[in-house]
Design a protein around this motif. Structure first.
Motif, PDB file in Angstrom:
ATOM      1  N   GLY A 108     -15.878 -21.141  13.446  1.00  0.00           N
ATOM      2  CA  GLY A 108     -14.438 -21.473  13.948  1.00  0.00           C
ATOM      3  C   GLY A 108     -13.656 -20.262  14.084  1.00  0.00           C
ATOM      4  N   ILE A 109     -12.740 -20.259  15.091  1.00  0.00           N
ATOM      5  CA  ILE A 109     -12.210 -19.006  15.472  1.00  0.00           C
ATOM      6  C   ILE A 109     -11.222 -18.590  14.323  1.00  0.00           C
ATOM      7  CG2 ILE A 109     -10.203 -20.222  16.951  1.00  0.00           C
ATOM      8  CD1 ILE A 109     -11.616 -16.471  17.124  1.00  0.00           C
ATOM      9  N   THR A 110     -10.264 -19.698  13.756  1.00  0.00           N
ATOM     10  CA  THR A 110      -9.442 -19.110  12.531  1.00  0.00           C
ATOM     11  C   THR A 110     -10.046 -18.798  11.497  1.00  0.00           C
ATOM     12  OG1 THR A 110      -7.838 -20.858  13.613  1.00  0.00           O
ATOM     13  CG2 THR A 110      -7.510 -20.207  11.299  1.00  0.00           C
ATOM     14  N   GLN A 111     -11.332 -19.521  11.127  1.00  0.00           N
ATOM     15  CA  GLN A 111     -12.028 -19.109   9.950  1.00  0.00           C
ATOM     16  C   GLN A 111     -12.517 -17.849  10.111  1.00  0.00           C
ATOM     17  OE1 GLN A 111     -11.959 -22.003  11.612  1.00  0.00           O
ATOM     18  NE2 GLN A 111     -12.069 -23.584  10.227  1.00  0.00           N
ATOM     19  N   SER A 112     -12.906 -17.673  11.357  1.00  0.00           N
ATOM     20  CA  SER A 112     -14.094 -16.482  11.478  1.00  0.00           C
ATOM     21  C   SER A 112     -13.055 -15.052  11.594  1.00  0.00           C
ATOM     22  CB  SER A 112     -14.481 -16.436  12.866  1.00  0.00           C
ATOM     23  OG  SER A 112     -15.475 -17.377  13.113  1.00  0.00           O
ATOM     24  N   VAL A 113     -11.730 -15.234  12.209  1.00  0.00           N
ATOM     25  CA  VAL A 113     -10.896 -14.156  12.123  1.00  0.00           C
ATOM     26  C   VAL A 113     -10.142 -14.155  10.869  1.00  0.00           C
ATOM     27  CG1 VAL A 113      -8.763 -13.183  13.270  1.00  0.00           C
ATOM     28  CG2 VAL A 113     -10.493 -14.303  14.574  1.00  0.00           C
TER      29      VAL A 113
ATOM     30  N   GLY B  85     -20.492   1.818  -1.592  1.00  0.00           N
ATOM     31  CA  GLY B  85     -21.538   1.623  -0.728  1.00  0.00           C
ATOM     32  C   GLY B  85     -21.194   0.088  -0.464  1.00  0.00           C
ATOM     33  N   ILE B  86     -20.777  -0.759  -1.384  1.00  0.00           N
ATOM     34  CA  ILE B  86     -20.339  -2.243  -1.045  1.00  0.00           C
ATOM     35  C   ILE B  86     -19.215  -2.573  -0.098  1.00  0.00           C
ATOM     36  CG2 ILE B  86     -19.793  -4.240  -1.976  1.00  0.00           C
ATOM     37  CD1 ILE B  86     -20.769  -3.371  -4.726  1.00  0.00           C
ATOM     38  N   ILE B  87     -18.237  -1.370  -0.118  1.00  0.00           N
ATOM     39  CA  ILE B  87     -17.396  -1.554   0.814  1.00  0.00           C
ATOM     40  C   ILE B  87     -17.923  -1.083   2.119  1.00  0.00           C
ATOM     41  CG2 ILE B  87     -14.972  -0.304   1.570  1.00  0.00           C
ATOM     42  CD1 ILE B  87     -14.425   0.243  -1.181  1.00  0.00           C
ATOM     43  N   ALA B  88     -18.760  -0.018   2.340  1.00  0.00           N
ATOM     44  CA  ALA B  88     -19.329   0.270   3.568  1.00  0.00           C
ATOM     45  C   ALA B  88     -19.905  -0.607   4.118  1.00  0.00           C
ATOM     46  CB  ALA B  88     -20.060   1.432   3.391  1.00  0.00           C
ATOM     47  N   ILE B  89     -20.864  -1.518   3.514  1.00  0.00           N
ATOM     48  CA  ILE B  89     -21.551  -2.648   4.149  1.00  0.00           C
ATOM     49  C   ILE B  89     -20.564  -3.644   4.620  1.00  0.00           C
ATOM     50  CG2 ILE B  89     -23.065  -4.564   3.489  1.00  0.00           C
ATOM     51  CD1 ILE B  89     -24.287  -2.531   1.195  1.00  0.00           C
ATOM     52  N   VAL B  90     -19.499  -3.947   3.650  1.00  0.00           N
ATOM     53  CA  VAL B  90     -18.543  -5.065   4.232  1.00  0.00           C
ATOM     54  C   VAL B  90     -17.893  -4.528   5.625  1.00  0.00           C
ATOM     55  CG1 VAL B  90     -16.251  -5.868   3.651  1.00  0.00           C
ATOM     56  CG2 VAL B  90     -18.294  -5.896   1.965  1.00  0.00           C
ATOM     57  N   ALA B  91     -17.626  -3.368   5.744  1.00  0.00           N
ATOM     58  CA  ALA B  91     -16.829  -2.459   6.874  1.00  0.00           C
ATOM     59  C   ALA B  91     -17.734  -3.037   8.081  1.00  0.00           C
ATOM     60  CB  ALA B  91     -16.585  -1.413   6.511  1.00  0.00           C
ATOM     61  N   THR B  92     -19.203  -2.537   7.861  1.00  0.00           N
ATOM     62  CA  THR B  92     -20.070  -2.525   8.988  1.00  0.00           C
ATOM     63  C   THR B  92     -20.338  -3.833   9.430  1.00  0.00           C
ATOM     64  OG1 THR B  92     -21.936  -2.200   7.590  1.00  0.00           O
ATOM     65  CG2 THR B  92     -21.007  -0.171   8.880  1.00  0.00           C
ATOM     66  N   VAL B  93     -20.446  -4.826   8.586  1.00  0.00           N
ATOM     67  CA  VAL B  93     -20.918  -6.283   9.235  1.00  0.00           C
ATOM     68  C   VAL B  93     -19.683  -6.749   9.668  1.00  0.00           C
ATOM     69  CG1 VAL B  93     -22.750  -6.608   7.305  1.00  0.00           C
ATOM     70  CG2 VAL B  93     -20.237  -7.262   6.838  1.00  0.00           C
ATOM     71  N   ASN B  94     -18.503  -6.494   9.422  1.00  0.00           N
ATOM     72  CA  ASN B  94     -17.312  -7.040  10.095  1.00  0.00           C
ATOM     73  C   ASN B  94     -17.540  -6.520  11.493  1.00  0.00           C
ATOM     74  OD1 ASN B  94     -14.697  -8.257  10.014  1.00  0.00           O
ATOM     75  ND2 ASN B  94     -13.700  -6.489   9.828  1.00  0.00           N
ATOM     76  N   GLY B  95     -17.546  -5.320  11.897  1.00  0.00           N
ATOM     77  CA  GLY B  95     -17.812  -4.871  13.327  1.00  0.00           C
ATOM     78  C   GLY B  95     -18.796  -5.970  14.044  1.00  0.00           C
ATOM     79  N   VAL B  96     -19.766  -6.096  13.295  1.00  0.00           N
ATOM     80  CA  VAL B  96     -21.037  -7.020  14.022  1.00  0.00           C
ATOM     81  C   VAL B  96     -20.132  -8.600  14.194  1.00  0.00           C
ATOM     82  CG1 VAL B  96     -23.158  -8.321  13.727  1.00  0.00           C
ATOM     83  CG2 VAL B  96     -22.720  -5.843  12.907  1.00  0.00           C
ATOM     84  N   LEU B  97     -19.584  -9.048  13.294  1.00  0.00           N
ATOM     85  CA  LEU B  97     -19.054 -10.328  13.512  1.00  0.00           C
ATOM     86  C   LEU B  97     -18.013 -10.237  14.526  1.00  0.00           C
ATOM     87  CD1 LEU B  97     -18.269 -13.215  12.811  1.00  0.00           C
ATOM     88  CD2 LEU B  97     -16.720 -12.204  10.984  1.00  0.00           C
ATOM     89  N   ILE B  98     -17.001  -9.351  14.631  1.00  0.00           N
ATOM     90  CA  ILE B  98     -16.046  -9.358  15.810  1.00  0.00           C
ATOM     91  C   ILE B  98     -16.555  -9.170  17.145  1.00  0.00           C
ATOM     92  CG2 ILE B  98     -13.952  -8.410  16.531  1.00  0.00           C
ATOM     93  CD1 ILE B  98     -12.942  -7.909  13.493  1.00  0.00           C
ATOM     94  N   GLN B  99     -17.501  -8.221  17.093  1.00  0.00           N
ATOM     95  CA  GLN B  99     -18.258  -8.034  18.570  1.00  0.00           C
ATOM     96  C   GLN B  99     -18.994  -9.290  18.855  1.00  0.00           C
ATOM     97  OE1 GLN B  99     -17.600  -5.818  20.284  1.00  0.00           O
ATOM     98  NE2 GLN B  99     -17.466  -3.873  19.684  1.00  0.00           N
ATOM     99  N   MET B 100     -19.528 -10.158  17.973  1.00  0.00           N
ATOM    100  CA  MET B 100     -19.851 -11.510  18.309  1.00  0.00           C
ATOM    101  C   MET B 100     -19.070 -12.313  18.902  1.00  0.00           C
ATOM    102  SD  MET B 100     -22.627 -12.500  15.312  1.00  0.00           S
ATOM    103  CE  MET B 100     -24.165 -11.806  15.078  1.00  0.00           C
ATOM    104  N   ILE B 101     -17.943 -12.451  18.087  1.00  0.00           N
ATOM    105  CA  ILE B 101     -16.797 -13.510  18.981  1.00  0.00           C
ATOM    106  C   ILE B 101     -16.409 -12.953  20.328  1.00  0.00           C
ATOM    107  CG2 ILE B 101     -14.418 -13.991  18.347  1.00  0.00           C
ATOM    108  CD1 ILE B 101     -14.757 -13.491  15.124  1.00  0.00           C
ATOM    109  N   MET B 102     -16.320 -11.533  20.324  1.00  0.00           N
ATOM    110  CA  MET B 102     -15.919 -11.069  21.587  1.00  0.00           C
ATOM    111  C   MET B 102     -16.967 -11.369  22.465  1.00  0.00           C
ATOM    112  SD  MET B 102     -16.311  -8.738  24.214  1.00  0.00           S
ATOM    113  CE  MET B 102     -17.247  -7.164  23.404  1.00  0.00           C
ATOM    114  N   ALA B 103     -18.192 -10.988  22.543  1.00  0.00           N
ATOM    115  CA  ALA B 103     -19.214 -11.215  23.358  1.00  0.00           C
ATOM    116  C   ALA B 103     -19.326 -12.715  23.968  1.00  0.00           C
ATOM    117  CB  ALA B 103     -20.341 -10.414  22.915  1.00  0.00           C
ATOM    118  N   SER B 104     -19.089 -13.634  22.917  1.00  0.00           N
ATOM    119  CA  SER B 104     -19.521 -14.904  23.011  1.00  0.00           C
ATOM    120  C   SER B 104     -18.247 -15.612  23.949  1.00  0.00           C
ATOM    121  CB  SER B 104     -19.703 -15.774  21.667  1.00  0.00           C
ATOM    122  OG  SER B 104     -18.415 -15.721  21.155  1.00  0.00           O
TER     123      SER B 104
END
Length: 403
Positions: free
Chosen positions: A142-147, A279-298
């Protein structure tokens, strides 16, 4: 008025939208590409981020006006269609925007897998698949949950960059360059490298334009969109210049240029708990970029399908989550294919070139709209010189790829 169940829900305010923009911008760039930028520009890498920010700035204000004129999904396609009166060109632009999101998400998923590999030792290809599928599930939620998830992650990733700056300036062994060394002479061959690095640095700013593609889910877009776009750009620029400078001062240039997980090098002499924590923070940061680009492209694919430019099935919206479910599944599949096929630097450069091409057309569309006369609808306005400079700076940066 009650929203119809087959339409998207307006739920985003200025803080959420700013965190959304920061999440895709910061996660998509600085955690992954500092090394590649330093390989091109050397010690002058921070200047490349300044140049990229100037290019983005003009176009950001053009987007601020257009996103309040046309607060819909697949924003760039709507802007170009309005400016050029061409449904075919609008479809091409919309597909280019969606492709930039797919390629960007693929690049960032590779960066996330690289950081994960450093912690777990698991094969990077397997980790890439896990990252993309997990983010796809959240995007379908869902958009609210995702964002909201993305917003929480954004706070974490910005904290990570502040941690890099604090450690790099105050605690790390000064193994890199001095602060005065990052200022380039006014003339010399080094500017070719800075220009080439600016195209990569531009990738780090890819994100603010994604905010236009969730405008259909924004509360009061006339006031919300401009504020969130400006806040995103200003905060990202400050973070990028500070982080890049701190890394260059703390890490030898040769080691930095060769790393796929560059920010972790700042903590090379830190205690294990500090290294693992970052290292954990960096992983969290990069996966966030994947999530938001997914939201945008869809949302772009949904918007194109909803206006009849793509198969109508891709405009299907889940009754339960009010998200474009079939478009999201198509995006997940495309990201997986790209991530498992191309290297990260090639993906980043292609993303930058696609987005710059879109910027040129979007700015030209705004120029044409302004030349037709003022709009009677309430919206944010910029002088015509802004989109003119947006065209010029985007073309100049695009040309650096051929130097």
């Amino acid at each position: 008025m009650i929203d119809q169940p087959d339409k998207l829900r307006r739920a985003l305010n200025v803080p959420l939208l700013t965190l959304y923009g920061l999440g895709v911008t910061v996660g998509a760039g600085i955690y992954v590409l500092v090394g590649a930028t330093a390989a091109e520009a050397g010690v002058f890498a921070p200047i490349s981020f300044v140049i990229a920010a100037i290019v983005v700035g003009f176009t950001a204000f053009s987007y601020a006006e257009l996103s309040t004129r046309y607060p819909v999904s697949a924003g760039e396609a709507a802007y170009v269609e309005a400016g050029f009166s061409s449904a075919a060109l609008a479809t091409v632009v919309g597909l280019a925007v969606a492709m930039s999101g797919l390629v960007s998400a693929a690049a960032v998923s590779l960066g996330a897998a690289s950081y994960l590999h450093g912690l777990t030792g698991a094969p990077e290809a397997v980790l890439t698949v896990c990252v993309v599928i997990t983010m796809g599930v959240i995007a379908l939620w869902g958009i609210t949950q995702s964002v909201m998830v993305a917003a929480v992650i954004t706070v974490i990733e910005v904290s990570g960059l502040l941690f890099v700056m604090i450690w790099g300036f105050g605690f790390a062994d000064p193994s890199g360059v001095g602060l005065t060394d990052i200022l380039p002479p006014l003339t010399g061959p080094h500017w070719a490298g800075i220009g080439a690095a600016s195209l990569l640095a531009f990738f780090a700013f890819v994100g603010f334009e994604d905010m236009a593609n969730v405008a259909e889910e924004v509360k009061d877009p006339v006031h919300t969109m401009p504020k969130a776009i400006v806040w995103t750009l200003v905060l990202a620029t400050v973070l990028y210049i500070g982080t890049t400078t701190a890394v260059l001062m703390a890490v030898p240039l040769g080691a930095l240029s060769a790393s796929a997980a560059p920010l972790s090098l700042v903590f090379a002499s830190a205690p294990d708990t500090v290294q693992q924590g970052f290292g954990i923070i960096a992983i969290v940061a990069t996966v966030n970029g994947v999530l938001i680009q997914m939201i945008m492209a869809s949302r772009v694919i949904y918007g194109l399908a909803d206006r009849g430019h793509l198969p109508k099935a891709l405009a299907h919206v889940s009754v339960r989550t009010q998200t474009p479910d079939l478009a999201t599944l198509a995006v997940v599949g495309a990201i997986l294919l790209l991530a498992l096929t191309f290297p990260i630097d090639a993906l980043a450069e292609r993303t930058s070139q696609i987005v710059l091409g879109v910027f040129v057309l979007v700015n030209l569309a705004l120029i044409r709209l302004k030349l037709r006369g003022p709009s009677t609808e309430p919206h944010f306005r910029v002088p015509v010189v802004v989109p003119v400079m947006g065209v010029a700076t985007s073309l100049l940066l695009f040309a650096t790829a051929f130097l």
